[in-house]
Structure formats: C-alpha cells, structure tokens
Motif scaffolding. Structure first.
Motif, PDB file in Angstrom:
ATOM      1  N   VAL A 206      -6.621  -4.163   9.941  1.00  0.00           N
ATOM      2  CA  VAL A 206      -6.349  -2.820  10.464  1.00  0.00           C
ATOM      3  C   VAL A 206      -7.548  -2.265  11.224  1.00  0.00           C
ATOM      4  CG1 VAL A 206      -5.873  -0.417   9.809  1.00  0.00           C
ATOM      5  CG2 VAL A 206      -4.551  -2.275   8.780  1.00  0.00           C
ATOM      6  N   GLU A 207      -8.749  -2.456  10.698  1.00  0.00           N
ATOM      7  CA  GLU A 207      -9.930  -1.893  11.367  1.00  0.00           C
ATOM      8  C   GLU A 207     -10.202  -2.558  12.716  1.00  0.00           C
ATOM      9  OE1 GLU A 207     -13.910  -2.872   9.722  1.00  0.00           O
ATOM     10  OE2 GLU A 207     -12.784  -4.012   8.231  1.00  0.00           O
TER      11      GLU A 207
ATOM     12  N   LEU B 163      -2.929   0.621  18.632  1.00  0.00           N
ATOM     13  CA  LEU B 163      -1.898   1.569  18.232  1.00  0.00           C
ATOM     14  C   LEU B 163      -1.947   2.812  19.133  1.00  0.00           C
ATOM     15  CD1 LEU B 163      -2.355   1.332  14.366  1.00  0.00           C
ATOM     16  CD2 LEU B 163      -0.706   0.102  15.801  1.00  0.00           C
ATOM     17  N   ASP B 164      -0.842   3.533  19.174  1.00  0.00           N
ATOM     18  CA  ASP B 164      -0.687   4.710  20.033  1.00  0.00           C
ATOM     19  C   ASP B 164      -0.878   5.977  19.198  1.00  0.00           C
ATOM     20  OD1 ASP B 164       0.166   6.763  21.699  1.00  0.00           O
ATOM     21  OD2 ASP B 164       1.960   5.695  22.377  1.00  0.00           O
ATOM     22  N   LYS B 165      -1.909   6.754  19.502  1.00  0.00           N
ATOM     23  CA  LYS B 165      -2.195   7.969  18.730  1.00  0.00           C
ATOM     24  C   LYS B 165      -1.148   9.056  18.921  1.00  0.00           C
ATOM     25  CE  LYS B 165      -7.117   7.590  17.938  1.00  0.00           C
ATOM     26  NZ  LYS B 165      -8.432   8.201  18.080  1.00  0.00           N
TER      27      LYS B 165
ATOM     28  N   PHE C 175      -7.976   5.236   6.343  1.00  0.00           N
ATOM     29  CA  PHE C 175      -8.755   4.735   7.475  1.00  0.00           C
ATOM     30  C   PHE C 175      -8.177   5.260   8.792  1.00  0.00           C
ATOM     31  CE2 PHE C 175      -9.257   1.674  10.925  1.00  0.00           C
ATOM     32  CZ  PHE C 175     -10.640   1.665  11.046  1.00  0.00           C
ATOM     33  N   LEU C 176      -6.861   5.109   8.959  1.00  0.00           N
ATOM     34  CA  LEU C 176      -6.236   5.506  10.220  1.00  0.00           C
ATOM     35  C   LEU C 176      -6.303   7.017  10.443  1.00  0.00           C
ATOM     36  CD1 LEU C 176      -3.220   3.043  10.173  1.00  0.00           C
ATOM     37  CD2 LEU C 176      -5.162   2.996  11.761  1.00  0.00           C
ATOM     38  N   GLU C 177      -6.165   7.803   9.380  1.00  0.00           N
ATOM     39  CA  GLU C 177      -6.324   9.260   9.507  1.00  0.00           C
ATOM     40  C   GLU C 177      -7.721   9.582  10.018  1.00  0.00           C
ATOM     41  OE1 GLU C 177      -5.405  10.778   5.603  1.00  0.00           O
ATOM     42  OE2 GLU C 177      -3.352  11.285   6.188  1.00  0.00           O
ATOM     43  N   GLY C 178      -8.701   8.859   9.519  1.00  0.00           N
ATOM     44  CA  GLY C 178     -10.085   9.067   9.958  1.00  0.00           C
ATOM     45  C   GLY C 178     -10.298   8.719  11.421  1.00  0.00           C
ATOM     46  N   GLN C 179      -9.412   7.902  11.975  1.00  0.00           N
ATOM     47  CA  GLN C 179      -9.492   7.524  13.386  1.00  0.00           C
ATOM     48  C   GLN C 179      -8.621   8.433  14.255  1.00  0.00           C
ATOM     49  OE1 GLN C 179     -11.808   5.201  14.033  1.00  0.00           O
ATOM     50  NE2 GLN C 179     -12.038   5.131  11.815  1.00  0.00           N
ATOM     51  N   GLY C 180      -7.977   9.425  13.620  1.00  0.00           N
ATOM     52  CA  GLY C 180      -7.190  10.391  14.376  1.00  0.00           C
ATOM     53  C   GLY C 180      -5.707  10.092  14.488  1.00  0.00           C
ATOM     54  N   PHE C 181      -5.193   9.197  13.653  1.00  0.00           N
ATOM     55  CA  PHE C 181      -3.775   8.849  13.703  1.00  0.00           C
ATOM     56  C   PHE C 181      -2.962   9.711  12.748  1.00  0.00           C
ATOM     57  CE2 PHE C 181      -5.742   5.066  15.410  1.00  0.00           C
ATOM     58  CZ  PHE C 181      -4.869   4.681  16.415  1.00  0.00           C
TER      59      PHE C 181
END
Length: 99
Positions: free
Chosen positions: A46-47, A53-55, A75-81
């Motif tokens: 995932v990292e 992926l499309d935000k 993790f993904l929430e931390g990347q803005g997803f």
C-alpha cells in the motif's frame, strides 16, 4: 476512522452503486475469494502503490477480519484519502466472491 458493515456494502453493490474497494489481504487469501470489483493491493505494498489511487474517490478497504484494513485506512487517511474500513472483514462477508 469511518467503518461500514459488510451487509451495508453488500446492499450498495446489489443496488449497482459504484464502490471503489481495495482488498489488502495476501495473494493466498485472495485466491480463496475476493469481492467482485475489488482491487487487490497487499497491505505491504500500500505504501508503494497509493500514488496510483485517485484522491477524488472514496475507497472501502477490506481484509480478513478488519485489522489490516484498519492499518491501511490509517495510512491512506494520512496521505489525504477518503477511506472506510469494512468492519469484520471477509470473515463476516456473506455476499458473492470471485475465485
């Protein structure tokens, strides 16, 4: 972290709603069945794959029991997803699977 019950996800799929799903289980687990339409990205990748992926889309993250998908969601929430964890994972899934 947002969560969705497997039954609610199944209702959305049966109503032909467009749901973007990511299954973070390992390949041997996915080989036993995956929700039709789900994209397989093992948790360990995932990292490295999140850039693909499309935000602008919301994703439902799936694993065996909800633990690994919870880690992927964090993790993904931390990347803005915008992500939602399917609580109970595939252990609680009663819907269709593809093998």
């Amino acid at each position: 972290m947002k969560t969705i019950q497997p039954e609610k996800l199944q209702e959305k799929l049966e109503a032909s709603e467009k749901v973007h799903m990511i299954d973070v289980r390992e390949a041997d687990e996915v080989a036993k069945g995956i929700i039709p339409g789900a994209e397989h990205i093992p948790l360990g990748l995932v990292e490295f794959k999140y850039q693909d992926l499309d935000k602008t889309k919301e994703y439902v993250i799936i694993c065996r029991s909800g633990g690994r998908s919870g880690m992927a969601c964090q993790f993904l929430e931390g990347q803005g997803f915008d992500v939602t964890n399917m609580s109970g994972g595939m252990l609680d899934w009663q819907g269709e699977v593809e093998i």
